[in-house]
Scaffold this motif. Structure first.
Motif, PDB file in Angstrom:
ATOM      1  N   ALA A  51       0.817  -1.209   0.000  1.00  0.00           N
ATOM      2  CA  ALA A  51       0.000   0.000   0.000  1.00  0.00           C
ATOM      3  C   ALA A  51       0.853   1.263   0.000  1.00  0.00           C
ATOM      4  O   ALA A  51       0.548   2.234  -0.709  1.00  0.00           O
ATOM      5  N   TYR A  52       1.909   1.269   0.800  1.00  0.00           N
ATOM      6  CA  TYR A  52       2.764   2.455   0.898  1.00  0.00           C
ATOM      7  C   TYR A  52       3.734   2.573  -0.272  1.00  0.00           C
ATOM      8  O   TYR A  52       4.177   3.664  -0.604  1.00  0.00           O
ATOM      9  N   CYS A  53       4.038   1.472  -0.900  1.00  0.00           N
ATOM     10  CA  CYS A  53       5.015   1.475  -1.999  1.00  0.00           C
ATOM     11  C   CYS A  53       4.446   2.065  -3.282  1.00  0.00           C
ATOM     12  O   CYS A  53       5.162   2.740  -4.036  1.00  0.00           O
ATOM     13  N   ILE A  54       3.178   1.830  -3.546  1.00  0.00           N
ATOM     14  CA  ILE A  54       2.607   2.172  -4.847  1.00  0.00           C
ATOM     15  C   ILE A  54       2.449   3.679  -5.021  1.00  0.00           C
ATOM     16  O   ILE A  54       1.873   4.362  -4.173  1.00  0.00           O
ATOM     17  N   ASP A  55       2.950   4.188  -6.116  1.00  0.00           N
ATOM     18  CA  ASP A  55       2.763   5.585  -6.519  1.00  0.00           C
ATOM     19  C   ASP A  55       1.506   5.630  -7.387  1.00  0.00           C
ATOM     20  O   ASP A  55       1.526   5.299  -8.571  1.00  0.00           O
ATOM     21  N   ARG A  56       0.401   6.034  -6.790  1.00  0.00           N
ATOM     22  CA  ARG A  56      -0.889   5.972  -7.467  1.00  0.00           C
ATOM     23  C   ARG A  56      -0.999   6.939  -8.640  1.00  0.00           C
ATOM     24  O   ARG A  56      -1.648   6.646  -9.643  1.00  0.00           O
ATOM     25  N   GLU A  57      -0.383   8.093  -8.509  1.00  0.00           N
ATOM     26  CA  GLU A  57      -0.380   9.052  -9.615  1.00  0.00           C
ATOM     27  C   GLU A  57       0.342   8.461 -10.828  1.00  0.00           C
ATOM     28  O   GLU A  57      -0.110   8.609 -11.971  1.00  0.00           O
ATOM     29  N   LEU A  58       1.436   7.775 -10.572  1.00  0.00           N
ATOM     30  CA  LEU A  58       2.204   7.181 -11.654  1.00  0.00           C
ATOM     31  C   LEU A  58       1.424   6.053 -12.321  1.00  0.00           C
ATOM     32  O   LEU A  58       1.428   5.918 -13.559  1.00  0.00           O
ATOM     33  N   VAL A  59       0.734   5.239 -11.527  1.00  0.00           N
ATOM     34  CA  VAL A  59      -0.090   4.173 -12.100  1.00  0.00           C
ATOM     35  C   VAL A  59      -1.162   4.776 -13.000  1.00  0.00           C
ATOM     36  O   VAL A  59      -1.416   4.287 -14.111  1.00  0.00           O
ATOM     37  N   ALA A  60      -1.803   5.852 -12.540  1.00  0.00           N
ATOM     38  CA  ALA A  60      -2.837   6.504 -13.342  1.00  0.00           C
ATOM     39  C   ALA A  60      -2.267   7.007 -14.661  1.00  0.00           C
ATOM     40  O   ALA A  60      -2.890   6.854 -15.718  1.00  0.00           O
ATOM     41  N   ASP A  61      -1.079   7.589 -14.617  1.00  0.00           N
ATOM     42  CA  ASP A  61      -0.475   8.129 -15.832  1.00  0.00           C
ATOM     43  C   ASP A  61      -0.038   7.018 -16.782  1.00  0.00           C
ATOM     44  O   ASP A  61      -0.274   7.095 -18.004  1.00  0.00           O
ATOM     45  N   VAL A  62       0.586   5.981 -16.239  1.00  0.00           N
ATOM     46  CA  VAL A  62       1.148   4.920 -17.073  1.00  0.00           C
ATOM     47  C   VAL A  62       0.048   4.008 -17.622  1.00  0.00           C
ATOM     48  O   VAL A  62       0.028   3.667 -18.807  1.00  0.00           O
ATOM     49  N   ALA A  63      -0.869   3.611 -16.765  1.00  0.00           N
ATOM     50  CA  ALA A  63      -1.864   2.610 -17.160  1.00  0.00           C
ATOM     51  C   ALA A  63      -3.093   3.210 -17.843  1.00  0.00           C
ATOM     52  O   ALA A  63      -3.717   2.553 -18.672  1.00  0.00           O
ATOM     53  N   LEU A  64      -3.426   4.472 -17.491  1.00  0.00           N
ATOM     54  CA  LEU A  64      -4.703   5.014 -17.942  1.00  0.00           C
ATOM     55  C   LEU A  64      -4.576   6.404 -18.554  1.00  0.00           C
ATOM     56  O   LEU A  64      -5.558   7.165 -18.565  1.00  0.00           O
TER      57      LEU A  64
END
Length: 531
Positions: free
Chosen positions: A294-307
């Motif tokens: 949970a603490y490791c994941i950069d959610r902004e980056l996932v949004a940019d890369v995946a979506l």
């Protein structure tokens, strides 16, 4: 390009040809009809009967409800003009307006309301009315609900159950309904289209747009229909929404349509569910593993890369809702994640990049439904980031049937999001753990959390209910939040994306729940052509 759905008969031959061969016309050359709108969505209803689930969680369009949701998720009156709850917390009394009529001219009475809820309870479909003891009608404009236990989400229920006519209800109602809402049913051709027209005798504001055609298309077919100018609104995907099409604008609607990992909180002890499926995982059962992810994941980056940026970070099942606890938010902190693992004895002893403890490597599988490119992309982007802290996640696509058997012992890229806090009860209360309904496959069973959830359900006021929903998430010591027991690792709320023809206003959209098709239509009676 071959389409996967039969095209609506009312659409022109030009549209049919353009979809079949993949050509695209000039959208601006197609004249619009300002009395009409054509909408392409991907999800077709299975019924138009509210007692069987139609409109549950969304506006039923054809039927009226006792209450309706406001933009801020508070309630306002629809068929009801007043309501009150007695001191026992069990008896709800609603007063009804006297000017509502079904589209066949018959008046809407308390008897219709009672019939609706009694039929819905007997149906045992997607409307949960297990808490309803009886419904009484002292007169035509008064209906009294008696519950068998205090239920704070009762108002959420009545805001999504459309009222059906007792005198005109039969086996074919779900395919040929009448109601008292802003829209009249015209025709439904399964796998093709649903036609509606404005109810000119509606007791509220009559829709400005008079004729609505809802066509059911997958994203590729809808995209082609936009390019050829044959639809006015079309649901689209993040992978397509970056394409500029003359005559249209992409509108991005915020949602609580969340995606994240469910992670088994129980160890593998050889136990099986009642249906005979394996329970538990010896890696994810450790809270430090779940929290580290949970603490490791950069959610902004996932949004940019995946979506392509069409998503926002997610921290709970109900971000942005009035019952959400803002303290659930966590900041990305890779070093803290590594420290959580190290403090619990996880270390990379053989240099393969994966931490282990007592001979158990920190590796497991996360499942997603095959064909869902969004869930796949999010899962893979998150798994790539988690490698940095020495956890290996294998992302595997499979069928829903297979996923339903393996979700108790593997991670799952799951999605929820509802305009009703009852979803939190279903997701986390131990009474629903390890069932076959996808809510709590991780097996969370915690007395403290159960206490807060039960208190929220039994609260006599909205304020008291919201306070307890928030405590269930985080009470300062424990909770369902990622800083707590972390049965979910929330990643992103996906934006709902639509191509909208220039000059068409789709009004002020509420925060969308799970599913991008029907939530778009919640305020359909407010749409209009403005240019």
């Amino acid at each position: 390009m071959l389409v996967r759905r039969i095209l609506p008969l009312i659409l022109s031959l030009l549209m049919l040809l353009s979809l079949l061969v993949g050509c695209s016309g000039d959208p601006q050359s197609i004249s619009r009809d300002e009395d009409s709108v054509v909408i392409a969505i991907s999800t077709e209803p299975t019924t138009l009967d509210p007692t069987q689930g139609w409109g549950h969680g969304n506006t039923p369009l054809i039927q009226s409800t006792l209450l309706r949701y406001n933009y801020d998720m508070s309630f306002s009156y629809d068929l009801a003009t007043d309501y009150n709850l007695d001191d026992s917390g069990l008896v709800w009394t609603f007063s009804l307006r006297d000017d509502a009529r079904f589209t066949d001219g018959e008046a809407v009475t308390a008897s219709d309301v009672a019939f609706t809820f009694e039929t819905a309870k007997s149906a045992q479909a997607s409307v949960d009315l297990t808490f309803l003891e009886k419904v009484e009608t002292p007169d035509d404009q008064t209906v009294v609900f008696t519950l068998n236990r205090p239920t704070s989400v009762f108002l959420n229920t009545v805001a999504s159950v459309g009222i059906i006519p007792e005198h005109a209800y039969g086996e074919d109602y779900g395919t040929d309904p009448i109601g008292s809402g802003p829209w009249k049913f015209v025709q439904w051709n399964p796998q093709e289209q649903l036609l509606l027209t404005a109810n000119e005798d509606y007791y509220g504001t009559v829709p400005a747009i008079k004729n609505v055609t809802i066509v059911f298309m997958d994203e590729d077919a809808a995209f082609a229909a936009v390019k050829s100018g044959q639809v006015d609104v079309a649901l689209t995907a993040a992978t397509l929404a970056t394409t500029e099409i003359p005559g249209y604008e992409v509108q991005s609607i915020s949602s609580i349509d969340n995606r994240g990992f469910t992670l088994p909180v129980l160890p593998d002890e050889g136990k099986l569910t009642e249906s005979g499926y394996p329970i538990g995982n010896n890696v994810t059962c450790n809270v430090e593993i779940r929290q580290a992810i949970a603490y490791c994941i950069d959610r902004e980056l996932v949004a940019d890369v995946a979506l392509n940026g069409f998503a926002t970070p997610c921290y709970s099942e109900n971000d942005g809702m009035p019952w959400n606890n803002p303290k659930v938010k966590v900041e990305t902190n890779v070093e803290y994640a590594k420290q959580l693992l190290a403090d619990a004895g996880w270390a990379d002893t053989d240099g393969d990049g994966i931490v282990e403890r007592d001979g158990v490597k920190a590796e497991f599988t996360v499942l997603y439904p095959s064909g869902d490119s969004v869930r796949q992309a999010i899962a893979m982007a998150a798994a790539q980031q988690v490698k940095e802290i020495g956890i290996s996640i294998t992302v595997e696509g499979t069928s829903w049937d297979d996923l339903a058997k393996r979700m108790f012992s593997n991670g799952v890229m799951m999605g929820w999001g509802a305009a009703n806090p009852y979803e939190s009860y279903c997701l986390y209360h131990s009474a629903g753990a390890l069932k076959d309904d996808f809510y709590n496959p991780q097996g969370l069973m915690d007395e403290t959390i159960d206490g807060h959830l039960t208190a929220a359900m039994e609260a006599r006021t909205t304020e008291e209910a919201y306070r307890n929903w928030q405590l269930a998430q985080w009470d300062g010591t424990t909770g369902t939040a990622m800083k707590g027991l972390c049965p979910w690792v929330w990643i992103v709320n996906i934006d709902h994306l639509y191509y909208v023809r220039d000059g068409l206003s789709i009004g002020q959209q509420q925060l969308h729940p799970h599913g991008a098709s029907m939530p778009l239509l919640q305020n359909l009676n407010e749409w209009s052509w403005v240019e």
